[in-house]
Write an enzyme that holds these catalytic residues in place. Structure first.
Site, PDB file in Angstrom:
ATOM      1  CB  CYS A  71      48.509   0.446  17.474  1.00  0.00           C
ATOM      2  SG  CYS A  71      49.087  -0.246  19.044  1.00  0.00           S
ATOM      3  CG  HIS A 127      44.969  -1.496  14.785  1.00  0.00           C
ATOM      4  ND1 HIS A 127      45.658  -0.905  15.819  1.00  0.00           N
ATOM      5  CD2 HIS A 127      43.650  -1.352  15.091  1.00  0.00           C
ATOM      6  CE1 HIS A 127      44.826  -0.421  16.710  1.00  0.00           C
ATOM      7  NE2 HIS A 127      43.588  -0.682  16.291  1.00  0.00           N
TER       8      HIS A 127
END
Length: 441
Positions: A71, A127
């Site tokens: 990710c 993130h």
């Protein structure tokens, strides 16, 4: 009408025309959605009517790649147009990255859009660092609504940082806020509100919205009404996953509908990509990488080849299909080239402007990329033409594989022992690329 009023009126109209001429930008980034998890790829159990319609209204890429199989590094690549290994260690956490200062210096999408008067927003999963210096507002985005870490409950959030990371706070800019709802639906509602508030005819500036759903990442949670709509799927695990996909697909449809309602569709670019391939078998046959070998975390095709769509009215013919390899690094330079935006950074774009290729302005034999690279820890891959070399260092036992994707897209036949010269050639190309990367620590 007084002369001063007339002048102001024409100045306003001039600003308005400039805003309307610059396209709005919507980037939708799915989370852990594999190549085999969208209907337009020929998958007959998953329901994605809105994503399929998006593919039909623009161009879809049969060989769409991301720069990482996990990710956070993938998001670095998307938002910079640069291989993330040039300024990070290519691993998962920005907060602990030994190349932190290089990462902070790296220019991101808002940095090139700001001089063009774009208003920018992030909704959903960030993130890219929880430290205040790494959060969206500190990195140039005007608005942020979402969470900072990599995995989050779809239902619950605390107004504090807890040991259970799935319950970390939901933020509005830098403020922790109360949260209630299902994240996929809430992020969709926030995106619609962003579009309404930042309509160019109201603000005199175009907008860029980065909508980063946490669907379909763990934890796998979805309201029953979505599961009921995919009751034709016999597997309980696949049905749960399909329900999560359907919730996101509904959201994509609502965002596109809002652009239509506001009269913005003809002047808005929409990108849809997944950040990496499906995770492997935590719950049986939940997700799918289609015909490809490998999963999230792998440099095999299943970990890095993903759904990839661009809708761009007036620039891209509806219902187009593009078959040469492209990568998420291409999004930022494609935007920058069209808007004639300069990138002032020590790193030049590794991605390219895709428009000349999609529109047929380049030779049909010319590819956007002759060579693509991947590196994460001790895993690596290089694709040069249709040849691909993969080295997996799982459990400290290296497995080296060579494939010809023109005849073996599923990477089933290892040609490593049959083409030693090609292996040497690809290793040398990869080693040359590594010379321009940040040190691995």
């Amino acid at each position: 009408m007084k002369k001063k009023t007339i002048i102001l009126y024409f100045v306003f109209c001039s600003f308005l025309l400039q805003a309307q001429n610059k396209p709005n930008i919507v980037i939708i980034y799915a989370d852990d959605m594999g190549w085999g998890d969208v209907g337009y790829h020929g998958v007959d159990d998953i329901l994605t009517p809105n994503i399929d319609a998006l593919a039909e209204s623009g161009v879809y890429f049969t060989q769409g790649y991301v720069s990482s199989s996990i990710c956070s590094p993938s998001r670095c690549g998307l938002l910079t147009g640069v291989y993330q290994q040039r300024f990070t260690n290519g691993q998962n956490s920005r907060d602990e990255d030994p190349n932190m200062e290089l990462f902070k210096q790296q220019q991101m999408l808002p940095d090139i859009l700001k001089p063009a008067d774009y208003y920018t927003g992030v909704i959903g999963k960030w993130h890219l660092g929880a430290d205040e210096s790494l959060r969206p507002n500190a990195r140039g985005w005007d608005e942020f609504y979402g969470f900072l870490n990599g995995s989050h409950s779809f239902y619950k959030a605390e107004k504090k940082f807890t040991r259970i990371r799935e319950y970390w706070p939901i933020f509005r800019n830098n403020e922790m806020v109360d949260y209630e709802g299902y994240t996929t639906e809430v992020f969709t509602d926030e995106a619609i509100d962003f579009i309404r508030r930042n309509h160019p005819t109201k603000t005199e500036t175009p907008f860029c919205l980065y909508l980063a759903y946490n669907a379909v990442h763990f934890p796998w949670e979805v309201p029953d009404n979505y599961i009921q709509r995919v009751s034709h799927i016999k597997s309980r695990q696949r049905r749960l996953f399909a329900g999560m996909v359907l919730a996101m697909d509904d959201g994509v449809g609502k965002v596109i509908d809002e652009l239509d309602k506001q009269g913005l569709s003809d002047n808005t670019i929409v990108f849809f990509i997944s950040d990496n391939g499906s995770p492997q078998g935590q719950m049986g046959n939940m997700s799918s990488t289609g015909p490809f070998r490998g999963w999230k975390g792998d440099c095999l095709e299943g970990g890095i080849r993903v759904p990839y769509i661009i809708k761009w009215p007036g620039q891209i013919e509806q219902g187009s299909r593009y078959d040469y390899p492209v990568i998420n690094l291409d999004i930022m330079p494609t935007i920058a080239s069209f808007l004639n935006l300069k990138k002032k950074s020590k790193y030049q774009f590794d991605g390219v402007d895709l428009l000349p290729y999609i529109k047929g302005e380049k030779s049909t034999e010319e590819r956007p990329h002759e060579t693509l690279y991947w590196r994460r820890g001790k895993d690596m891959a290089i694709r040069h033409g249709d040849w691909k070399l993969v080295v997996e260092d799982k459990n400290a036992t290296a497995d080296t594989m060579l494939f010809n994707l023109a005849i073996d897209k599923g990477e089933r036949r290892n040609l490593y022992h049959d083409a030693s010269k090609k292996v040497t050639e690809l290793r040398q190309l990869f080693e040359e690329w590594e010379k321009g990367l940040a040190p691995q620590q």
